[in-house]
Design a protein around this motif. Structure first.
Motif, PDB file in Angstrom:
ATOM      1  N   SER A   1     -13.302 -12.471 -59.918  1.00 44.64           N
ATOM      2  CA  SER A   1     -12.645 -11.585 -58.974  1.00 44.64           C
ATOM      3  C   SER A   1     -11.369 -11.016 -59.838  1.00 44.64           C
ATOM      4  N   ASN A   2     -11.044  -9.830 -59.554  1.00 47.52           N
ATOM      5  CA  ASN A   2      -9.703  -9.160 -59.934  1.00 47.52           C
ATOM      6  C   ASN A   2      -8.693  -9.902 -59.646  1.00 47.52           C
ATOM      7  N   HIS A   3      -7.590  -9.599 -60.048  1.00 44.17           N
ATOM      8  CA  HIS A   3      -6.324 -10.662 -59.965  1.00 44.17           C
ATOM      9  C   HIS A   3      -4.895  -9.447 -59.806  1.00 44.17           C
ATOM     10  N   MET A   4      -4.651  -9.749 -58.709  1.00 48.85           N
ATOM     11  CA  MET A   4      -3.396  -8.585 -58.336  1.00 48.85           C
ATOM     12  C   MET A   4      -2.110  -9.486 -58.047  1.00 48.85           C
ATOM     13  N   SER A   5      -2.106 -10.592 -57.379  1.00 51.44           N
ATOM     14  CA  SER A   5      -0.699 -11.214 -57.185  1.00 51.44           C
ATOM     15  C   SER A   5      -1.141 -12.619 -56.905  1.00 51.44           C
ATOM     16  N   THR A   6      -0.090 -13.516 -56.570  1.00 49.86           N
ATOM     17  CA  THR A   6      -0.303 -14.843 -56.271  1.00 49.86           C
ATOM     18  C   THR A   6      -0.835 -15.055 -55.198  1.00 49.86           C
ATOM     19  N   LEU A   7      -1.021 -14.259 -54.372  1.00 48.96           N
ATOM     20  CA  LEU A   7      -1.619 -14.402 -52.942  1.00 48.96           C
ATOM     21  C   LEU A   7      -3.111 -14.749 -52.900  1.00 48.96           C
ATOM     22  N   GLU A   8      -3.987 -14.296 -53.683  1.00 46.67           N
ATOM     23  CA  GLU A   8      -5.263 -14.523 -53.502  1.00 46.67           C
ATOM     24  C   GLU A   8      -5.627 -16.091 -53.847  1.00 46.67           C
ATOM     25  N   THR A   9      -4.676 -16.648 -54.852  1.00 47.68           N
ATOM     26  CA  THR A   9      -4.981 -18.020 -55.318  1.00 47.68           C
ATOM     27  C   THR A   9      -4.744 -18.731 -53.865  1.00 47.68           C
ATOM     28  N   PHE A  10      -3.787 -18.492 -53.150  1.00 43.77           N
ATOM     29  CA  PHE A  10      -3.282 -19.206 -51.839  1.00 43.77           C
ATOM     30  C   PHE A  10      -4.248 -19.012 -50.761  1.00 43.77           C
ATOM     31  N   VAL A  11      -4.928 -17.921 -50.634  1.00 42.90           N
ATOM     32  CA  VAL A  11      -6.001 -17.499 -49.555  1.00 42.90           C
ATOM     33  C   VAL A  11      -7.274 -17.878 -49.616  1.00 42.90           C
ATOM     34  N   PHE A  12      -7.713 -17.870 -50.830  1.00 45.17           N
ATOM     35  CA  PHE A  12      -9.167 -18.036 -51.236  1.00 45.17           C
ATOM     36  C   PHE A  12      -9.547 -19.386 -50.571  1.00 45.17           C
ATOM     37  N   PRO A  13      -8.892 -20.614 -50.712  1.00 46.78           N
ATOM     38  CA  PRO A  13      -9.383 -21.943 -50.260  1.00 46.78           C
ATOM     39  C   PRO A  13      -9.710 -21.923 -48.769  1.00 46.78           C
ATOM     40  N   SER A  14      -8.818 -21.088 -47.963  1.00 44.00           N
ATOM     41  CA  SER A  14      -9.308 -21.204 -46.598  1.00 44.00           C
ATOM     42  C   SER A  14     -10.534 -20.406 -46.386  1.00 44.00           C
ATOM     43  N   ILE A  15     -10.954 -19.602 -47.285  1.00 41.88           N
ATOM     44  CA  ILE A  15     -12.203 -18.616 -46.795  1.00 41.88           C
ATOM     45  C   ILE A  15     -13.380 -19.247 -47.378  1.00 41.88           C
ATOM     46  N   ILE A  16     -13.358 -20.086 -48.804  1.00 43.05           N
ATOM     47  CA  ILE A  16     -14.263 -20.413 -49.363  1.00 43.05           C
ATOM     48  C   ILE A  16     -14.681 -21.907 -49.310  1.00 43.05           C
ATOM     49  N   VAL A  17     -13.520 -22.655 -49.469  1.00 44.17           N
ATOM     50  CA  VAL A  17     -13.759 -24.237 -49.431  1.00 44.17           C
ATOM     51  C   VAL A  17     -14.506 -24.837 -48.352  1.00 44.17           C
ATOM     52  N   PRO A  18     -14.618 -24.220 -46.963  1.00 47.18           N
ATOM     53  CA  PRO A  18     -15.399 -25.135 -45.874  1.00 47.18           C
ATOM     54  C   PRO A  18     -16.697 -24.621 -46.223  1.00 47.18           C
ATOM     55  N   ILE A  19     -17.216 -23.836 -46.948  1.00 46.96           N
ATOM     56  CA  ILE A  19     -18.529 -23.281 -47.196  1.00 46.96           C
ATOM     57  C   ILE A  19     -18.842 -23.828 -48.621  1.00 46.96           C
ATOM     58  N   LYS A  20     -17.995 -23.788 -49.755  1.00 46.75           N
ATOM     59  CA  LYS A  20     -18.142 -24.379 -51.178  1.00 46.75           C
ATOM     60  C   LYS A  20     -16.986 -24.802 -51.594  1.00 46.75           C
ATOM     61  N   GLU A  21     -16.860 -26.159 -52.178  1.00 45.37           N
ATOM     62  CA  GLU A  21     -16.077 -26.715 -52.984  1.00 45.37           C
ATOM     63  C   GLU A  21     -15.526 -25.801 -54.180  1.00 45.37           C
ATOM     64  N   ILE A  22     -14.438 -25.405 -54.358  1.00 41.76           N
ATOM     65  CA  ILE A  22     -14.004 -24.774 -55.578  1.00 41.76           C
ATOM     66  C   ILE A  22     -12.845 -25.382 -56.387  1.00 41.76           C
ATOM     67  N   THR A  23     -12.693 -24.925 -57.641  1.00 39.61           N
ATOM     68  CA  THR A  23     -11.632 -25.134 -58.433  1.00 39.61           C
ATOM     69  C   THR A  23     -11.468 -23.921 -59.206  1.00 39.61           C
ATOM     70  N   PHE A  24     -10.314 -23.748 -59.995  1.00 38.31           N
ATOM     71  CA  PHE A  24      -9.959 -22.493 -60.657  1.00 38.31           C
ATOM     72  C   PHE A  24      -9.617 -22.722 -62.156  1.00 38.31           C
TER      73      PHE A  24
END
Length: 263
Positions: free
Chosen positions: A93-116
């Motif tokens: 992903s491109n990286h614009m602010s802190t926000l995406e780091t906080f929002v991604f887990p609620s979108i992705i993790v219920p489908i695929k476990e992630i880390t950064f």
């Protein structure tokens, strides 16, 4: 695990702005209060080894709600692409602010476990560091590029082999404007080495700007929508140059499309 986003697309509807945010006269402080409250609560659980995936997802969604209660509008698309691959992937992903780091887990993790993949300073921060460490991230120092590359490839392959996916920001640091020249091919290299697909992600998160004195507490721009688009999974073949170009084209095109979304 609860899924907060169902279907292929999510869009904020109606006015969800909280009356207390309006009382703050268009300042950032209602949003900052909600964000800080969630981070402190997460940190207290993390130091007790109680910050699990379900709590991470719920905490992430609280940030989403905080965005909407602060007058923000979200436009998220391509959610079905996350589940098109059985097994782990590398999200690039491109990286614009802190926000995406906080929002991604609620979108992705219920489908695929992630880390950064994160910079060293993030895991050593007094409050947020405990949360980040609890996710067993891949840490890069930015002092030795060769060693960082080896760390990402070697630990990344281990994590992907365990079935966890990885979110990687190839720009390295936040960029208000997407610049393909600063978007390296590390995500492609990792995916190729591990034999997993890449899912490109384009984001526009300048709703939450970067601060001048404290980078993580910047201005809130309520007229800027929060946009995220998850692309089709890409299988790496050959040396990966064609796939890297494909990722850059996807992000470039989507970022340009986001500019036309009006609130």
């Amino acid at each position: 695990m609860k899924r907060y986003f169902i279907g292929n697309r999510y869009e904020t509807t109606g006015d969800k702005r909280n009356i207390f945010d309006k009382l703050f006269l268009n300042t950032r402080w209602y949003f900052v209060y909600g964000y800080a409250k969630e981070v402190i609560k997460g940190r207290n659980l993390a130091v007790k080894n109680k910050f699990d995936l379900e709590i991470w997802v719920a905490s992430s969604y609280k940030i989403v709600e905080n965005i909407e209660k602060s007058g923000g509008k979200l436009f998220i698309e391509g959610l079905d692409n996350i589940s098109k691959v059985d097994g782990p992937v590398v999200f690039v992903s491109n990286h614009m602010s802190t926000l995406e780091t906080f929002v991604f887990p609620s979108i992705i993790v219920p489908i695929k476990e992630i880390t950064f993949v994160v910079k060293e300073s993030l895991v050593s921060m007094p409050i947020f560091g405990a949360i980040m460490r609890s996710r067993d991230p891949i840490v890069v120092s930015r002092k030795n590029s060769r060693q960082d590359l080896l760390n990402v490839i070697n630990k990344g392959k281990e994590i992907l082999a365990e079935g966890r996916s990885i979110v990687l920001f190839p720009e390295g640091t936040r960029q208000e404007q997407f610049d393909p020249e600063k978007f390296n091919s590390l995500g492609i290299k990792l995916a190729k080495e591990a034999g997993v697909p890449v899912i490109p992600v384009a984001i526009k998160t300048d709703f939450w700007g970067n601060g001048k004195l404290i980078k993580d507490i910047g201005p809130i721009r309520r007229k800027e929508p929060v946009c995220m688009s998850f692309g089709e999974p890409i299988t790496i073949t050959g040396n990966g140059k064609a796939e890297h170009k494909q990722v850059i084209e996807f992000i470039t095109n989507k970022v340009n499309e986001f500019k036309n979304i009006k609130i």
